[in-house]
Scaffold this motif. Structure first.
Motif, mmCIF file in Angstrom:
data_model
loop_
_atom_site.group_PDB
_atom_site.id
_atom_site.type_symbol
_atom_site.label_atom_id
_atom_site.label_comp_id
_atom_site.label_asym_id
_atom_site.label_seq_id
_atom_site.Cartn_x
_atom_site.Cartn_y
_atom_site.Cartn_z
ATOM 1 N N ALA A 60 50.846 46.031 -3.244
ATOM 2 C CA ALA A 60 51.620 45.379 -4.300
ATOM 3 C C ALA A 60 50.716 44.666 -5.302
ATOM 4 C CB ALA A 60 52.610 44.390 -3.686
ATOM 5 N N ARG A 61 49.529 44.220 -4.835
ATOM 6 C CA ARG A 61 48.601 43.550 -5.741
ATOM 7 C C ARG A 61 47.742 44.548 -6.520
ATOM 8 N NH1 ARG A 61 48.106 39.786 -1.253
ATOM 9 N NH2 ARG A 61 46.214 40.851 -0.531
ATOM 10 N N GLY A 62 47.990 45.862 -6.317
ATOM 11 C CA GLY A 62 47.287 46.875 -7.097
ATOM 12 C C GLY A 62 45.960 47.298 -6.526
ATOM 13 N N ALA A 63 45.787 47.227 -5.196
ATOM 14 C CA ALA A 63 44.533 47.655 -4.581
ATOM 15 C C ALA A 63 44.314 49.141 -4.844
ATOM 16 C CB ALA A 63 44.564 47.377 -3.075
ATOM 17 N N GLY A 64 43.045 49.544 -4.975
ATOM 18 C CA GLY A 64 42.728 50.938 -5.231
ATOM 19 C C GLY A 64 43.117 51.827 -4.069
ATOM 20 N N GLY A 65 43.484 53.081 -4.370
ATOM 21 C CA GLY A 65 43.920 53.983 -3.324
ATOM 22 C C GLY A 65 45.253 53.536 -2.733
ATOM 23 N N ASP A 66 45.466 53.857 -1.480
ATOM 24 C CA ASP A 66 46.691 53.453 -0.794
ATOM 25 C C ASP A 66 46.305 52.764 0.516
ATOM 26 O OD1 ASP A 66 49.120 53.065 0.346
ATOM 27 O OD2 ASP A 66 49.782 55.150 0.251
ATOM 28 N N PRO A 67 46.386 51.432 0.584
ATOM 29 C CA PRO A 67 46.011 50.722 1.807
ATOM 30 C C PRO A 67 46.836 51.133 3.025
ATOM 31 C CG PRO A 67 46.200 49.205 -0.041
ATOM 32 C CD PRO A 67 46.740 50.522 -0.513
ATOM 33 N N VAL A 68 48.087 51.535 2.804
ATOM 34 C CA VAL A 68 48.934 51.917 3.936
ATOM 35 C C VAL A 68 48.431 53.204 4.574
ATOM 36 C CG1 VAL A 68 51.262 52.559 4.644
ATOM 37 C CG2 VAL A 68 50.931 50.715 2.990
ATOM 38 N N ARG A 69 48.151 54.201 3.747
ATOM 39 C CA ARG A 69 47.633 55.465 4.287
ATOM 40 C C ARG A 69 46.259 55.267 4.915
ATOM 41 N NH1 ARG A 69 49.940 60.256 3.211
ATOM 42 N NH2 ARG A 69 47.907 61.287 3.359
ATOM 43 N N ALA A 70 45.463 54.364 4.350
ATOM 44 C CA ALA A 70 44.159 54.068 4.949
ATOM 45 C C ALA A 70 44.325 53.460 6.334
ATOM 46 C CB ALA A 70 43.369 53.125 4.042
ATOM 47 N N LEU A 71 45.329 52.611 6.486
ATOM 48 C CA LEU A 71 45.592 52.015 7.797
ATOM 49 C C LEU A 71 46.030 53.077 8.798
ATOM 50 C CD1 LEU A 71 45.909 49.506 9.592
ATOM 51 C CD2 LEU A 71 48.238 49.273 8.685
ATOM 52 N N VAL A 72 46.902 53.980 8.364
ATOM 53 C CA VAL A 72 47.344 55.057 9.253
ATOM 54 C C VAL A 72 46.160 55.930 9.668
ATOM 55 C CG1 VAL A 72 48.776 57.126 9.411
ATOM 56 C CG2 VAL A 72 49.688 55.063 8.339
ATOM 57 N N ALA A 73 45.317 56.279 8.706
ATOM 58 C CA ALA A 73 44.164 57.135 9.010
ATOM 59 C C ALA A 73 43.189 56.461 9.966
ATOM 60 C CB ALA A 73 43.447 57.513 7.720
ATOM 61 N N GLY A 74 43.108 55.133 9.901
ATOM 62 C CA GLY A 74 42.169 54.423 10.753
ATOM 63 C C GLY A 74 42.711 54.046 12.116
ATOM 64 N N THR A 75 44.028 54.155 12.315
ATOM 65 C CA THR A 75 44.624 53.696 13.579
ATOM 66 C C THR A 75 45.293 54.796 14.384
ATOM 67 O OG1 THR A 75 46.641 53.067 12.363
ATOM 68 C CG2 THR A 75 44.982 51.349 12.731
ATOM 69 N N LEU A 76 46.056 55.666 13.739
ATOM 70 C CA LEU A 76 46.869 56.624 14.486
ATOM 71 C C LEU A 76 46.035 57.587 15.336
ATOM 72 C CD1 LEU A 76 49.634 57.660 15.232
ATOM 73 C CD2 LEU A 76 49.650 59.037 13.137
ATOM 74 N N PRO A 77 44.963 58.203 14.810
ATOM 75 C CA PRO A 77 44.198 59.115 15.673
ATOM 76 C C PRO A 77 43.595 58.420 16.887
ATOM 77 C CG PRO A 77 43.666 59.479 13.357
ATOM 78 C CD PRO A 77 44.460 58.228 13.417
ATOM 79 N N ARG A 78 43.028 57.233 16.690
ATOM 80 C CA ARG A 78 42.417 56.519 17.810
ATOM 81 C C ARG A 78 43.454 56.122 18.854
ATOM 82 N NH1 ARG A 78 39.592 55.002 13.216
ATOM 83 N NH2 ARG A 78 37.300 54.928 13.404
ATOM 84 N N LEU A 79 44.577 55.604 18.386
ATOM 85 C CA LEU A 79 45.615 55.186 19.328
ATOM 86 C C LEU A 79 46.202 56.378 20.078
ATOM 87 C CD1 LEU A 79 47.462 52.454 17.219
ATOM 88 C CD2 LEU A 79 46.027 52.093 19.230
ATOM 89 N N SER A 80 46.384 57.500 19.391
ATOM 90 C CA SER A 80 46.937 58.686 20.056
ATOM 91 C C SER A 80 46.030 59.150 21.193
ATOM 92 C CB SER A 80 47.121 59.816 19.038
ATOM 93 O OG SER A 80 48.042 59.451 18.033
ATOM 94 N N LEU A 81 44.731 59.163 20.963
ATOM 95 C CA LEU A 81 43.798 59.534 22.028
ATOM 96 C C LEU A 81 43.879 58.557 23.197
ATOM 97 C CD1 LEU A 81 40.634 60.601 19.981
ATOM 98 C CD2 LEU A 81 42.168 62.086 21.303
ATOM 99 N N ALA A 82 44.027 57.286 22.881
ATOM 100 C CA ALA A 82 44.147 56.289 23.953
ATOM 101 C C ALA A 82 45.426 56.499 24.747
ATOM 102 C CB ALA A 82 44.114 54.882 23.351
ATOM 103 N N PHE A 83 46.533 56.810 24.062
ATOM 104 C CA PHE A 83 47.796 57.044 24.778
ATOM 105 C C PHE A 83 47.662 58.228 25.744
ATOM 106 C CE2 PHE A 83 49.952 55.471 20.642
ATOM 107 C CZ PHE A 83 49.719 54.157 21.002
ATOM 108 N N VAL A 84 47.066 59.314 25.272
ATOM 109 C CA VAL A 84 46.908 60.503 26.114
ATOM 110 C C VAL A 84 46.028 60.187 27.323
ATOM 111 C CG1 VAL A 84 45.974 62.837 26.213
ATOM 112 C CG2 VAL A 84 47.317 62.122 24.226
ATOM 113 N N ALA A 85 44.930 59.476 27.093
ATOM 114 C CA ALA A 85 44.014 59.160 28.194
ATOM 115 C C ALA A 85 44.684 58.297 29.248
ATOM 116 C CB ALA A 85 42.776 58.456 27.638
ATOM 117 N N VAL A 86 45.434 57.294 28.822
ATOM 118 C CA VAL A 86 46.099 56.410 29.790
ATOM 119 C C VAL A 86 47.210 57.159 30.523
ATOM 120 C CG1 VAL A 86 47.481 54.313 30.051
ATOM 121 C CG2 VAL A 86 45.520 54.326 28.497
ATOM 122 N N GLY A 87 47.963 58.007 29.814
ATOM 123 C CA GLY A 87 49.014 58.775 30.477
ATOM 124 C C GLY A 87 48.465 59.680 31.563
ATOM 125 N N VAL A 88 47.369 60.376 31.253
ATOM 126 C CA VAL A 88 46.739 61.244 32.261
ATOM 127 C C VAL A 88 46.233 60.421 33.437
ATOM 128 C CG1 VAL A 88 44.777 62.795 32.682
ATOM 129 C CG2 VAL A 88 46.146 63.037 30.589
#
Length: 601
Positions: free
Chosen positions: A147-175
């Motif tokens: 909303a303050r006009g940060a360059g790029g898209d901070p939301v998509r950057a957050l998804v790119a930095g969190t979702l892959p790592r968390l998904s791997l952690a979920f799979v490892a713990v489930g196994v």
């Protein structure tokens, strides 16, 4: 179904003190209030984007930003969340009824309920109290930067930095859980008569670590965008999968069919949210012209603190199952059925916080600590009234509830008597459960790592374990339930004490952007406000019990007792000046005032 905030939010909404009384979290600074209460000055909040009808609880599909948190929007969002959550809870009750009818309250059910610990833990850690406490503030901060006009898209950057790592952690713990199922069952219930069945069920339910993790991630992202319909519907999908699994496969696979249903239901939780989340991310990418920002992972300390808190909170279940496994067969089942019904008022009371948590996190991200404090204190008052009304009804009408809901098939009259007694004891801790749920959000909404909630929860676990060990021999399941109620109440008091005094209680001046350790509260005011609904509940409970006991039919007794409890509680609470009752009535009016009118044909 969608909800959009009204295009011109009421200027006096904050003075009402209800759910809908929060100010626009996305307007420019000139539109913010100049005083804690009273009228707003400066520019009016901007209109919601798009052409969605005013009665819709979500923004139009093309809106690039979350909608303004106007009074009508928050109230309608809370109403829709509550309706869908009640639907999910009712389906959960159908699930428990099916489990009781098909498999009773014996060794098979005990075996499944030990495996049920896995989805219980996963739901708390990954959907309700764990990752949500880390992800919602993170998404709120990303939205504030956008909303303050940060360059790029901070939301998509957050998804790119969190979702892959968390998904791997979920799979490892489930196994890992599936591989260590024998050890898990042995640790949870060493006295279980049929551990092999529990091991099979545990391996099936271990799949929910992955599905619940992804569902929790989607829920946090959507709630931060103030989209509440899909996240509120996940338990409808989940319980539908379990019930279907039991009825389709129950005759062939026995209680293992319920574990299969858990696996299927977890996948459905993700499926109902993916379209909405994908639409949000894809639209924003098109609007930003594909400009990328460096991925932003979550801080490890933040994740560690929220998961440790949630793990400590859910450890109460481990203590109960461990102690109950040494009692005669059926003890774990009696505790489970009693807890599921008794917790329904607590679940309803926290629906308001589910909607307002992103608002509190966004206010803190913008440096508006005063607005966050007012919101949390109003939430405490409203949630306390809701849960105390439910507590009074549960204690007054426990026998009628259990007989009506469960006494059929393999569930006998003796099971009803024991479960109703346990449920009454459990209900004594419902206020503590609700306070812990509200207060924990006041700590984690800052987006900073805080070890204090986990320490407070650890104190409660020590109390629960110590009292449970002392009381299980003389009082059995009743002693275990009493220890649970005492432990969670101690935790609530420790959390409340931490919101005042020192760094946690210091309230920075308005406009200062230093983020406090938690939302600072005025503890004496909170305690004074809690006394009023507690007094009303103490009078309403025996009144409802007396009226309900005069009917032989459980349905009639439950209806009469609940009506009596509600009438007495509301009238006494109103007379005593309980803020939560007035807030609830205003919220209902705000939620229904702007619902779209459809003329008859």
């Amino acid at each position: 179904m969608t909800v959009t905030p009204s295009r011109t939010p009421r200027a006096d909404g904050d003075a009402d003190g209800d759910v809908g009384g929060d100010v626009d979290a996305t307007v420019v600074a000139s539109a913010r209030p100049t005083a804690r209460h009273g009228k707003r000055h400066g520019k009016r909040p901007r209109k919601a984007l798009g052409n969605a009808p005013a009665g819709s609880p979500e923004p139009p599909a093309g809106s690039p930003e979350p909608p303004p948190a106007s009074g009508g929007f928050l109230a309608r969002a809370a109403l829709i969340t509550a309706v869908l959550s009640v639907a999910g809870s009712l389906l959960g009750l159908v699930r428990d009824q099916a489990l009781a009818r098909l498999f009773g309250a014996g060794r098979d059910t005990d075996a499944f309920l030990v495996a049920w610990t896995v989805p219980e833990f996963a739901a708390t850690l990954l959907i309700e109290d764990g990752l949500a406490f880390a992800l919602i503030p993170a998404f709120s901060m990303a939205l504030a930067r956008r909303a303050r006009g940060a360059g790029g898209d901070p939301v998509r950057a957050l998804v790119a930095g969190t979702l892959p790592r968390l998904s791997l952690a979920f799979v490892a713990v489930g196994v890992l859980v599936a591989a260590l199922a024998p050890q898990v069952v042995g640790a949870l219930a060493p006295g279980l008569p049929d551990p092999a069945l529990a091991i099979d069920c545990t391996r099936l339910t271990a799949t929910c670590v992955v599905s619940f993790g992804l569902a929790g991630y989607c829920s946090a992202a959507l709630r931060a965008h103030r989209r509440f319909v899909a996240p509120a519907a996940i338990y409808v999908a989940y319980n539908t999968g379990i019930v279907t699994g039991m009825f389709v496969l129950g005759e062939r696979w026995g209680v293992r069919s319920a574990a299969v249903g858990v696996a299927v239901g977890g996948c459905l939780m993700v499926a109902v949210q993916l379209p909405s989340l994908w639409g949000q991310l894809r639209k924003r990418d098109a609007e930003s012209g594909g400009v990328a920002e460096e991925p932003r992972p979550l801080g490890g300390a933040i994740v560690a603190t929220v998961l440790l808190f949630a793990l400590c909170r859910q450890s109460q279940i481990l203590v109960e199952r461990f102690l109950a496994s040494q009692l005669p067969s059926g003890a774990i089942s009696h505790l489970n059925y009693a807890q599921k019904v008794a917790q329904m008022p607590m679940i309803l009371s926290l629906m308001v916080c589910t909607v307002t948590f992103p608002v509190v996190a966004r206010a803190l991200a913008e440096g508006d600590t005063e607005r966050a404090r007012d919101r949390v204190q109003r939430d405490l008052a409203l949630a306390a009234c809701v849960v105390l009304l439910g507590t009074a009804a549960v204690v007054a009408c426990a026998p009628q509830m259990i007989e009506l809901f469960f006494q059929r098939g393999a569930f006998t009259g003796r099971d009803t008597a024991v479960t109703a007694g346990v449920m009454r004891v459990y209900a004594l801790g419902l206020l503590g459960q609700t306070l812990v749920g509200v207060l924990a959000r006041s700590y984690f909404s800052t987006g900073r790592a805080s070890w204090y909630p986990a320490a407070a929860m650890a104190v409660g676990i020590v109390v629960t374990s110590w009292l449970g060990a002392l009381c299980v021999a003389p009082w059995g399941v009743y002693g275990i339930a009493a220890a649970n109620a005492a432990g969670i109440t101690v935790t609530a008091l420790v959390l409340l004490a931490g919101t005042a005094g020192g760094p946690a209680g210091a309230a920075p001046r308005r406009g200062a952007h230093r983020v406090p350790r938690c939302v600072p509260l005025h503890v004496p005011s909170v305690l004074r406000e809690l006394i009023r609904p507690v007094g009303a509940a103490l009078i309403a409970t025996p009144a409802g019990a007396i009226v309900g006991s005069r009917f032989g039919d459980p349905a009639a007794g439950l209806a009469a007792g609940t009506l009596t409890v509600t009438t007495v509680f509301v009238l006494l609470g109103w007379a005593l000046g309980a803020q939560g009752i007035a807030s609830a009535l205003r919220s209902v009016r705000s939620a229904t005032r702007r619902l779209p009118y459809v003329p008859s044909r």
